[in-house]
Enzyme design. Structure first.
Site, PDB file in Angstrom:
ATOM      1  N   PHE A  72       1.027  -1.298  -0.079  1.00  0.00           N
ATOM      2  CA  PHE A  72       0.049  -0.110   0.063  1.00  0.00           C
ATOM      3  C   PHE A  72       0.950   1.233  -0.004  1.00  0.00           C
ATOM      4  O   PHE A  72       0.626   2.220   0.624  1.00  0.00           O
ATOM      5  CB  PHE A  72      -0.979   0.103   1.211  1.00  0.00           C
ATOM      6  CG  PHE A  72      -1.449  -1.399   1.510  1.00  0.00           C
ATOM      7  CD1 PHE A  72      -2.505  -1.818   0.549  1.00  0.00           C
ATOM      8  CD2 PHE A  72      -0.989  -2.163   2.474  1.00  0.00           C
ATOM      9  CE1 PHE A  72      -3.330  -3.027   0.804  1.00  0.00           C
ATOM     10  CE2 PHE A  72      -1.746  -3.334   2.676  1.00  0.00           C
ATOM     11  CZ  PHE A  72      -2.734  -4.020   1.609  1.00  0.00           C
ATOM     12  N   CYS A  73       1.854   1.294  -0.615  1.00  0.00           N
ATOM     13  CA  CYS A  73       2.841   2.470  -0.827  1.00  0.00           C
ATOM     14  C   CYS A  73       3.365   2.763   0.649  1.00  0.00           C
ATOM     15  O   CYS A  73       3.526   4.007   0.896  1.00  0.00           O
ATOM     16  CB  CYS A  73       2.314   3.450  -1.401  1.00  0.00           C
ATOM     17  SG  CYS A  73       1.908   3.153  -3.234  1.00  0.00           S
TER      18      CYS A  73
END
Length: 775
Positions: A324-325
């Site tokens: 998720f970055c």
């Protein structure tokens, strides 16, 4: 209206519109009044919480170019930073430092105290002990989507936001809210249209506009989207009653889901999921409406997130998976070390891919989030999905283990090794389709064609001394029982008894595909009726005939000359661009009528090569390109009837009406079907030869929801993929991918039913080569 939403006014904050939250963060990094190393005064520091989005961590690239040091701070360490409290004389230093942290972790939903803003600015909390003045960047992108932010109380210096996260539109618009006390200190080097009060083209003279917003909004802002924001905020208020109610509503859904998930157990008492959270979901003040987790099996082993995502798609549930970055939070919660990240990269894993397990350890996780539009029914649907897939009524024993056991102590998990074993792979020499058709016509005298004895010896020598004709254990040889090509991608199979092999696999296999009006490839995932389209190839007449129920047959020439009137276009297959040409209005009308939507038939151009989509192939093959048609991964897909039979046994126990063997074989859409003595023994092969043809095994095929579609009716049954996932443990692999390897033979490349398959095992397997008499 925006400032009103955040309980502040233009006296305290200025809004700078950007293309998104990331652009807002980049602007801060470029414009902050940093003092670099090597000057006469103390230098600046950029500190950030390790639980931060990639776009925050990426600011260090800009600060590094300015000779400013960046310091990552772990969440647990910031609480200890009271020991670094600045002395009064240190606070007189004017060197500016910047500390960035998220109001809410986009990974786990943990809410970090907004009180840190004032504590850090006042010197009560200090990320690192260094003289100077601290400014605070509050990353509010995740937080403001479901929680109220009062900037009248919590006066951060910079607040980047993304509007689509608040009410879903517009996706290309964000903003940076800048505290007016720091705004005059910001520096700017580039000046774009609309930002200059005056400048000279012939001399180095430039005067910026006085307005901070106008000074930093280079070029034309997205004014139509900006106009839409007022309607977005008004509608949000009207529908929900305000952000405080959204906060309570979304947290209630998250708390309910968390509570149920936490109590799910297998029969042996093992938990069904492992939740990654720093809170116990007891308060909306410390936890946002985000649940991050991994699904476990009965032994406590993680089931890869890509497999969970595939299963969720069968239930019309969209999940976010991966890291998720936010690599920092991913490492912290999953226990992934810096060395692990490097090893995973060496194993071929990069951000955003489907490699979910490396050496049995997860590379990421699954995340669900609730918004103002989410309902209790949504939460129940998700929980029902987890229960249906992990706690089925019929708990069948896992029957699907490979028939051979590797003795090596260093094993490569099937989940991520798809194309890492293609050593020695090289493309076959270019042969025109006309030559192939000519050679095929001259040699199709026998279905059970086999090379001469002299050729057999050369084949065996080429395969290597360790080649094992797979007639082991029960003495039965491995035989090719079915050959299928799929001339039009995602349409019905064309079954043959023997067929020429081209440069891209079986001749004409997936040379055509159907695209929508935007030129995007259509598959059975979008329209299952594609399986009802039956193409067949007539090599003598040089045509492909296309048939479907209720439609007149239509033919397409196999000739490759598109003509002057043909439209040359670019299309995409698995995110890779391919050169194609349109097959014309007559064919487009036929498909549009049958499918009930505008679409066209396109063909791959013969003067271009679509190369292998595997980027981590090792060995000699990595120096050459493997030519592909419109396939997703490799030139050939092979399945084993013995493996199908074992899967059929498992699926039949879960269905009211058992599947026929042929129906199940069709669902897996293989090019080559073999009959081997043991189920799943094909997963132990490194190379195979069939007649005069030699193939490299390049990895397992990870299955998607297309196997849930009955290839004769187009009807879906999600139980198929679900059963495969259950039967195979933590993966949905079935079948193996093959690539051509050239053999120096005088015989043309022909694949025939009845041919015997000779296999080279992967290294260090327990099965030994047979004696010469057995051979």
């Amino acid at each position: 209206r925006i400032l009103q939403h955040f309980h502040t006014t233009a006296e305290d904050y200025t809004i700078i519109f950007t293309s998104g939250c990331t652009a807002a963060l980049k602007l801060v990094a470029e414009a902050f009044p940093w003092i670099p190393e090597g000057t006469n005064q103390p230098s600046s520091r950029f500190c950030f919480l390790t639980d931060s989005h990639t776009s925050v961590v990426g600011m260090r690239g800009i600060t590094a170019s300015m000779n400013v040091l960046s310091v990552p701070i772990k969440p647990k360490d910031i609480l200890l930073s009271q020991k670094n409290r600045l002395l009064a004389e240190d606070q007189t230093c004017t060197t500016p430092h910047l500390f960035s942290y998220p109001a809410q972790s986009n990974f786990s939903g943990t809410k970090y105290p907004l009180s840190w803003i004032q504590d850090i600015k006042s010197g009560k909390l200090c990320p690192i002990k260094i003289p100077g003045k601290w400014f605070v960047l509050l990353d509010a992108a995740s937080y403001v989507s479901s929680s109220p932010l009062d900037l009248g109380v919590h006066q951060a210096d910079f607040i980047p936001i993304s509007f689509y996260k608040i009410f879903g539109f517009p996706t290309g618009l964000g903003a940076l809210l800048v505290n007016n006390r720091i705004a005059p200190l910001l520096r700017k080097t580039y000046f774009g249209g609309g930002t200059a009060a005056a400048y000279l083209a012939g001399e180095d003279f430039y005067l910026p506009k006085k307005s901070i917003a106008e000074r930093f909004e280079d070029g034309t802002v997205s004014f139509l989207d900006i106009i839409a924001l007022k309607h977005g905020f008004d509608t949000l208020e009207k529908l929900t009653g305000g952000m405080e109610k959204i906060k309570q509503h979304t947290f209630a859904l998250a708390h309910y889901t968390y509570t149920v998930l936490s109590t799910l157990k297998y029969a042996n008492g093992a938990p069904v999921v492992r939740i990654y959270s720093s809170t116990d979901f007891s308060s909306p003040d410390t936890q946002g409406p985000i649940i991050n987790f991994n699904v476990l099996d009965e032994r406590g082993e993680v089931i890869g997130f890509s497999q969970v995502d595939k299963m969720a798609s069968l239930y019309n549930i969209h999940l976010r998976t991966g890291c998720f970055c936010n690599t920092g939070a991913c490492q912290m919660h999953l226990g992934i070390s810096n060395e692990d990240i490097q090893r995973n990269l060496q194993a071929g894993h990069v951000c955003g891919d489907d490699i979910d397990l490396v050496d049995g350890h997860p590379t990421g996780s699954v995340r669900i989030s609730f918004g103002y539009m989410s309902s209790f029914e949504d939460a129940q649907t998700f929980l029902n999905f987890i229960i249906a897939t992990r706690l089925p009524k019929l708990d069948t024993e896992n029957l699907f283990q490979p028939s051979v056991t590797k003795l090596t102590t260093e094993s490569v998990p099937d989940d991520h090794s798809s194309f890492n074993n293609a050593d020695g792979l090289s493309p076959i020499p270019h042969i025109s389709e006309r030559e192939l058709r000519s050679n095929f016509s001259a040699t199709q005298t026998s279905v059970n064609w086999q090379p001469a004895e002299s050729e057999v010896e050369s084949i065996r020598a080429a395969v290597s001394e360790t080649a094992v004709p797979t007639c082991r254990r029960d003495g039965s040889p491995v035989i090719v029982t079915k050959i299928c090509l799929y001339p039009i991608k995602s349409c019905s199979a064309f079954e043959v008894t023997q067929w020429p092999v081209g440069n891209q696999g079986l001749l004409y296999d997936r040379n055509w595909m159907v695209v929508n009006q935007n030129g995007v490839c259509m598959t059975q995932k979008q329209d299952p009726r594609l399986c009802l389209v039956n193409p067949s190839i007539d090599l003598k007449k040089n045509v492909m005939v296309i048939q479907a129920e209720g439609m007149d047959p239509i033919s397409v020439s196999l000739g490759e000359n598109p003509g002057k009137e043909a439209v040359i276009c670019e299309s995409k297959v698995c995110s890779h661009r391919v050169k194609t040409y349109d097959c014309g209005e007559r064919i487009a009308g036929w498909f549009s009528t049958f499918l009930g939507r505008p679409c066209r038939l396109i063909r791959q151009r013969s003067d271009t090569r679509n190369t292998s989509r595997q980027e981590n192939t090792k060995g000699p093959a990595s120096a050459t390109s493997i030519s592909l048609s419109f396939v997703n991964e490799a030139q050939y897909l092979l399945i084993n009837v013995a493996s199908i039979l074992q899967l059929k046994e498992h699926i039949s126990a879960r269905l009211e009406e058992p599947l026929e063997l042929e129906e199940l074989i069709r669902r897996f859409r293989a090019n080559i079907v073999i009959s081997a003595p043991q189920p799943f023994e094909e997963e132990e092969w490194a190379e195979i030869s069939i007649g005069a043809l030699r193939f490299q095994v390049v990895g397992p095929c990870s299955r998607c929801q297309i196997i849930c579609i009955d290839q004769q009716s187009g009807e879906r049954n999600k139980e198929i993929l679900q059963s495969l996932s259950t039967a195979r443990g933590r993966k949905t692999n079935f079948g193996i991918y093959l690539m051509n390897q050239p053999l120096h033979s005088t015989f043309p490349g022909i694949l025939s039913i009845g041919s015997q398959v000779f296999a080279v095992l992967k290294e260090n397997t327990e099965i030994q080569p047979p004696t010469s008499s057995e051979e």
